[in-house]
Design a protein around this motif. Structure first.
Motif, short mmCIF file in Angstrom:
data_model
loop_
_atom_site.label_atom_id
_atom_site.label_comp_id
_atom_site.label_asym_id
_atom_site.label_seq_id
_atom_site.Cartn_x
_atom_site.Cartn_y
_atom_site.Cartn_z
N LEU A 74 -74.22 10.44 6.43
CA LEU A 74 -73.06 11.32 6.30
C LEU A 74 -71.74 10.57 6.28
O LEU A 74 -70.69 11.17 6.11
N GLU A 75 -71.80 9.25 6.45
CA GLU A 75 -70.58 8.45 6.44
C GLU A 75 -69.94 8.44 5.06
O GLU A 75 -70.64 8.46 4.05
N GLU A 76 -68.63 8.38 5.06
CA GLU A 76 -67.92 8.25 3.79
C GLU A 76 -67.85 6.76 3.44
O GLU A 76 -67.48 5.94 4.28
N HIS A 77 -68.23 6.42 2.24
CA HIS A 77 -68.24 5.03 1.81
C HIS A 77 -67.14 4.81 0.77
O HIS A 77 -66.97 5.61 -0.15
N THR A 78 -66.40 3.73 0.96
CA THR A 78 -65.34 3.39 0.01
C THR A 78 -65.62 1.99 -0.53
O THR A 78 -66.45 1.27 -0.01
N GLY A 79 -64.93 1.63 -1.56
CA GLY A 79 -65.13 0.30 -2.14
C GLY A 79 -66.12 0.35 -3.28
O GLY A 79 -66.70 1.39 -3.61
N SER A 80 -66.32 -0.80 -3.86
CA SER A 80 -67.22 -0.85 -5.01
C SER A 80 -68.68 -0.82 -4.56
O SER A 80 -69.00 -1.19 -3.44
#
Length: 111
Positions: A74-80
Motif C-alpha cells: 500500500l506504500e506510495e512509490h516515487t521515482g523511476s
C-alpha cells in the motif's frame, strides 16, 4: 440448508449453497470479494463484497477468509521504475561477487 441467490453474467440468477461460495474479506474493503462457479455454465463469477454482502453471506453460513494486505503493497512509490537492464546488472554483480560470503567473513566468530 441455506440457499444463496446470486447472478451469473451469462446465465442470470442462480441458487447456491454456502459450500459453493468463497468469501474473501480484505483489510482494504475495496478488495473484498465473493466468488462461485456457476452451476449452469461452470464459469467462475467474482464480485465485490461490500460489508453488507459479507455480513449476509457469513450469516448464511459462508465462512470468511481474511486477507491482510502487507503494508508494503500500500506504500506510495516515487521515482523511476527498475528496468530490465537494472535487473541484469544486479544479476551479473551477484555472480561476480559472493556478497553473502564476504559479509560472513566480517562477522565475529563465537568463541
Amino acid at each position: 440448508m441455506t440457499t444463496i441467490k446470486a447472478s451469473c453474467p451469462t446465465c442470470g440468477d442462480v441458487e447456491l449453497t454456502p459450500p459453493q461460495v468463497r468469501l474473501v474479506v480484505c483489510t482494504v474493503p475495496a478488495w473484498s470479494f465473493y466468488a462461485f462457479d456457476c452451476p449452469e455454465c461452470t464459469d467462475e463469477v467474482r464480485k465485490h463484497a461490500t460489508d453488507e454482502v459479507a455480513r449476509l453471506l457469513t450469516t448464511g453460513g459462508v465462512p470468511a477468509e481474511h486477507w491482510s494486505v502487507p503494508a508494503e503493497a500500500l506504500e506510495e512509490h516515487t521515482g523511476s521504475t527498475i528496468s530490465w537492464d537494472d535487473v541484469l546488472d544486479f544479476t551479473l554483480a551477484l555472480e561476480s561477487t559472493d556478497v553473502v560470503a564476504a559479509a560472513a567473513t566480517r562477522l565475529p566468530h563465537p568463541a
